[in-house]
Write an enzyme that holds these catalytic residues in place. Structure first.
Site, PDB file in Angstrom:
ATOM      1  N   ARG A  62      30.457  54.322  18.219  1.00  0.00           N
ATOM      2  CA  ARG A  62      30.861  54.652  16.841  1.00  0.00           C
ATOM      3  C   ARG A  62      29.662  54.351  15.951  1.00  0.00           C
ATOM      4  O   ARG A  62      29.123  53.250  16.002  1.00  0.00           O
ATOM      5  CB  ARG A  62      32.066  53.797  16.450  1.00  0.00           C
ATOM      6  CG  ARG A  62      32.466  53.841  14.981  1.00  0.00           C
ATOM      7  CD  ARG A  62      33.079  55.200  14.656  1.00  0.00           C
ATOM      8  NE  ARG A  62      33.833  55.174  13.415  1.00  0.00           N
ATOM      9  CZ  ARG A  62      33.299  55.205  12.206  1.00  0.00           C
ATOM     10  NH1 ARG A  62      31.984  55.192  12.052  1.00  0.00           N
ATOM     11  NH2 ARG A  62      34.069  55.228  11.146  1.00  0.00           N
ATOM     12  N   GLU A  70      37.398  63.597   9.276  1.00  0.00           N
ATOM     13  CA  GLU A  70      38.195  63.778  10.490  1.00  0.00           C
ATOM     14  C   GLU A  70      38.088  65.236  10.942  1.00  0.00           C
ATOM     15  O   GLU A  70      37.813  66.124  10.134  1.00  0.00           O
ATOM     16  CB  GLU A  70      39.665  63.420  10.211  1.00  0.00           C
ATOM     17  CG  GLU A  70      39.874  61.974   9.829  1.00  0.00           C
ATOM     18  CD  GLU A  70      39.551  61.010  10.962  1.00  0.00           C
ATOM     19  OE1 GLU A  70      39.917  61.278  12.121  1.00  0.00           O
ATOM     20  OE2 GLU A  70      38.923  59.976  10.675  1.00  0.00           O
ATOM     21  N   ARG A 104      34.976  50.939  21.365  1.00  0.00           N
ATOM     22  CA  ARG A 104      33.685  51.620  21.204  1.00  0.00           C
ATOM     23  C   ARG A 104      32.637  50.624  20.714  1.00  0.00           C
ATOM     24  O   ARG A 104      32.928  49.759  19.887  1.00  0.00           O
ATOM     25  CB  ARG A 104      33.789  52.752  20.177  1.00  0.00           C
ATOM     26  CG  ARG A 104      34.784  53.819  20.540  1.00  0.00           C
ATOM     27  CD  ARG A 104      34.945  54.831  19.436  1.00  0.00           C
ATOM     28  NE  ARG A 104      35.489  54.212  18.227  1.00  0.00           N
ATOM     29  CZ  ARG A 104      35.868  54.869  17.136  1.00  0.00           C
ATOM     30  NH1 ARG A 104      35.744  56.186  17.089  1.00  0.00           N
ATOM     31  NH2 ARG A 104      36.358  54.246  16.093  1.00  0.00           N
TER      32      ARG A 104
END
Length: 185
Positions: A62, A70, A104
């Site tokens: 990330r 999004e 992540r």
């Protein structure tokens, strides 16, 4: 009586050396974990990618300090395409040691000397994620804020249209909408 015999100097010196070496190794472990190198083999969206390391292990990453639209949000696909063009198939170095709630690695992605996170913001395909700015160096905070200000002023990417909704607000609205539908009889 009550006194223990003194240890020979070289035994004490060896023990001190062993403790110093152990301490140095322990201090080095977090530093070693703070960097990951590999090749980008996938891009999930405008701020998440997958890196394949030399041991052929995949790592979800990330991008730190930014939040991209999004996928189902305006400019979501264009943000993903921008990140893909910057990194896919290229060797990268990730600087970071934090892991998010999805497992992540959160870090700064570098292609050579290019800070990919900041470049996404500069291109207008991500916001500087001010809520997490305290996790950035002071220099990066300034650079990312300046990159966003420049993108806004020059109307690049998502700033080309008025009323851009930040992803954290979009997620909150989508969550509220889903909860409202779930509570209906």
């Amino acid at each position: 009586m009550g006194r223990l015999p003194r240890q020979p100097l070289n035994l004490r010196a060896r023990r001190a050396w062993a403790w110093a070496l152990a301490g140095a190794l322990l201090c080095a472990l977090p530093c070693a974990a703070a960097s990951l190198s590999g090749v980008v083999v996938g891009v999930a969206d405008g701020d998440t990618l997958t890196v394949l390391d030399a041991g052929l292990a995949q790592h979800r990453v990330r991008l730190a300090g930014i939040d991209a639209p999004e996928k189902r949000q305006a400019f979501g696909q264009r943000s993903k395409q921008s990140l893909d063009r910057l990194v896919h198939g290229r060797p990268v170095r990730i600087e970071g040691r934090k892991t998010d709630r999805y497992g992540r690695l959160v870090g700064k992605v570098l292609v050579g000397d290019l800070d990919v996170n900041r470049e996404q913001v500069r291109r207008g395909f991500a916001w500087h994620y001010v809520a997490y700015a305290r996790e950035q160096s002071p220099a990066d905070r300034r650079l990312y804020a300046d990159a966003e200000a420049s993108a806004r002023q020059e109307r690049r990417g998502l700033w080309s249209e008025p009323g851009a909704t930040p992803p954290w607000e979009f997620r909150r609205q989508a969550h509220a909408h889903a909860n409202a539908h779930a509570q209906r009889p």
